[in-house]
Design an enzyme around this catalytic site. Structure first.
Site, PDB file in Angstrom:
ATOM      1  N   ASN A   9       0.894  -1.063  -0.026  1.00  0.00           N
ATOM      2  CA  ASN A   9      -0.064  -0.094  -0.028  1.00  0.00           C
ATOM      3  C   ASN A   9       0.783   1.187   0.104  1.00  0.00           C
ATOM      4  OD1 ASN A   9      -2.011   2.054   0.436  1.00  0.00           O
ATOM      5  ND2 ASN A   9      -2.341   1.425   2.525  1.00  0.00           N
ATOM      6  N   LYS A  11       0.060   4.215  -0.374  1.00  0.00           N
ATOM      7  CA  LYS A  11      -0.726   5.462   0.164  1.00  0.00           C
ATOM      8  C   LYS A  11      -0.503   6.582  -0.914  1.00  0.00           C
ATOM      9  CE  LYS A  11      -0.099   3.481   4.710  1.00  0.00           C
ATOM     10  NZ  LYS A  11      -0.038   3.726   6.127  1.00  0.00           N
ATOM     11  N   HIS A  98      -9.498   1.221   5.297  1.00  0.00           N
ATOM     12  CA  HIS A  98      -8.244   1.179   5.945  1.00  0.00           C
ATOM     13  C   HIS A  98      -8.409   2.062   6.842  1.00  0.00           C
ATOM     14  CE1 HIS A  98      -4.254   2.470   6.620  1.00  0.00           C
ATOM     15  NE2 HIS A  98      -3.902   1.523   5.859  1.00  0.00           N
ATOM     16  N   GLU A 100      -6.865   4.753   7.868  1.00  0.00           N
ATOM     17  CA  GLU A 100      -6.505   6.133   7.623  1.00  0.00           C
ATOM     18  C   GLU A 100      -8.028   6.792   6.922  1.00  0.00           C
ATOM     19  OE1 GLU A 100      -3.031   5.726   5.435  1.00  0.00           O
ATOM     20  OE2 GLU A 100      -1.911   5.049   7.439  1.00  0.00           O
ATOM     21  N   GLU A 170      -5.234  -5.191  10.847  1.00  0.00           N
ATOM     22  CA  GLU A 170      -4.109  -4.116  11.107  1.00  0.00           C
ATOM     23  C   GLU A 170      -4.716  -3.205  12.242  1.00  0.00           C
ATOM     24  OE1 GLU A 170      -2.427  -2.856   7.112  1.00  0.00           O
ATOM     25  OE2 GLU A 170      -4.134  -1.631   7.272  1.00  0.00           O
ATOM     26  N   GLY A 176       2.481   2.464  10.708  1.00  0.00           N
ATOM     27  CA  GLY A 176       3.378   3.510  10.547  1.00  0.00           C
ATOM     28  C   GLY A 176       4.023   3.756  11.609  1.00  0.00           C
ATOM     29  N   SER A 216       3.505  -1.979  10.575  1.00  0.00           N
ATOM     30  CA  SER A 216       4.805  -2.118  10.788  1.00  0.00           C
ATOM     31  C   SER A 216       5.413  -3.446  10.388  1.00  0.00           C
ATOM     32  CB  SER A 216       5.223  -1.499  12.073  1.00  0.00           C
ATOM     33  OG  SER A 216       4.771  -0.110  12.149  1.00  0.00           O
TER      34      SER A 216
HETATM   35  C1  PEP Z   1      -0.826   0.255   6.173  1.00  0.00           C
HETATM   36  O1  PEP Z   1      -1.095   1.333   6.122  1.00  0.00           O
HETATM   37  O2  PEP Z   1      -1.678  -0.518   5.696  1.00  0.00           O
HETATM   38  C2  PEP Z   1       0.393  -0.401   6.910  1.00  0.00           C
HETATM   39  C3  PEP Z   1       0.309  -1.404   7.425  1.00  0.00           C
HETATM   40  O3  PEP Z   1       1.366   0.700   7.006  1.00  0.00           O
HETATM   41  P1  PEP Z   1       2.763   0.116   7.617  1.00  0.00           P
HETATM   42  O4  PEP Z   1       3.190  -0.894   7.076  1.00  0.00           O
HETATM   43  O5  PEP Z   1       3.489   1.279   7.349  1.00  0.00           O
HETATM   44  O6  PEP Z   1       2.607   0.066   9.249  1.00  0.00           O
END
Ligand code: PEP
Length: 253
Positions: A9, A11, A98, A100, A170, A176, A216
């Site tokens: 992803n 973003k 997601h 976000e 998630e 992040g 992460s």
């Molecule tokens: C995400 O945004 O779906 C995600 C898992 O981000 P990150 O790997 O940066 O934590």
């Protein structure tokens, strides 16, 4: 056997030249991988068509997906992009829900349910994200929250439609932040999600449902998390922006 998937992803990152370079590097690196997981890239919308054409021309197994879709079919919704448009650009997948989007765009379960239905109607595979905040985990409410997110947006689907989607667990506190769930925390939640699916749709549907972990994931923690029996791959944010890291994660799956 459940499908394994590693989804990058991106973003709202990378300009056109940077994105083209990274996508071509991933496609090239994937040429050396046999029997690996499915791999898909989720660039910003404007790049989807070009990515799809480039990857098909090269005969690459890498697929593309969108980071979101509209909850509306078509019409006067300035700035929105419909599931049918995304499908017509060659995308296979669509991320829905997601954290976000839930946080910054206040997307409710009803909105997400509409997006899932439209994605399915248009032949896209939804990757439906669920996850609890840090406060919710500290209050030991994580299973309640996930139950509500699943029930609120997915459990009106027929078993046939539900079988077409992928879930991504998630935890919001891990996205992040560099704080990853332990492999035990990930396994516990994935097992819980699979049990929810089994309770609603039965064992056969639950057993074939792919559940990705996201939050992460980096080259040094991927193998441990991906080795858990109910973890079927990952949704990767930050680490998908570096070809070496992303490919190490693909190899660890
Ligand atoms: C995400 O945004 O779906 C995600 C898992 O981000 P990150 O790997 O940066 O934590």
């Amino acid at each position: 056997m459940r499908k394994k998937l590693v989804a990058g992803n991106w973003k709202m990152n990378l300009d056109w030249n940077e994105a083209m370079t990274l996508m071509a590097e991933v496609a090239k690196a994937m040429e050396g991988i046999d029997n690996g997981p499915d791999v898909a890239l989720f660039p910003p919308f404007p790049y989807l068509r070009h990515f799809h054409e480039f990857l098909k021309d090269k005969g690459s197994a890498v697929e593309v997906g969108a980071q979101d879709c509209s909850a509306h079919k078509s019409g006067a919704y300035t700035g929105e992009i419909s599931a049918s448009m995304i499908k017509s650009l060659g995308a296979k997948y669509c991320i829905i829900g997601h954290s976000e989007r839930r946080q910054y765009h206040r997307e409710s379960s009803d909105v997400l349910a509409s997006k899932v239905i439209l994605a399915l109607e248009n032949g896209l595979t939804p990757i439906f994200c669920v996850g609890e905040t840090l406060q919710e985990r500290e209050d030991e409410n994580q299973t309640f929250v996930i139950d509500q997110q699943m029930d609120g947006a997915l459990f009106e689907l027929s078993p046939e439609d539900f079988s077409k989607l992928i879930i991504a667990y998630e935890p919001v506190w891990a996205i992040g932040t560099g704080m990853t769930a332990t492999s035990e925390q990930a396994q516990d939640m994935h097992e819980f999600i699979r049990a929810l699916v089994q309770g609603k749709y039965g064992k056969a549907v639950a057993d074939q449902c792919s559940i990705l972990y996201g939050g992460s994931i980096k080259p040094d923690n991927a193998a441990k998390i991906f080795s858990q029996p109910d973890v079927d791959g990952g949704l990767i944010g930050g680490a998908s922006l570096k070809v070496a890291d992303f490919m190490e994660i693909v190899r660890a799956t």
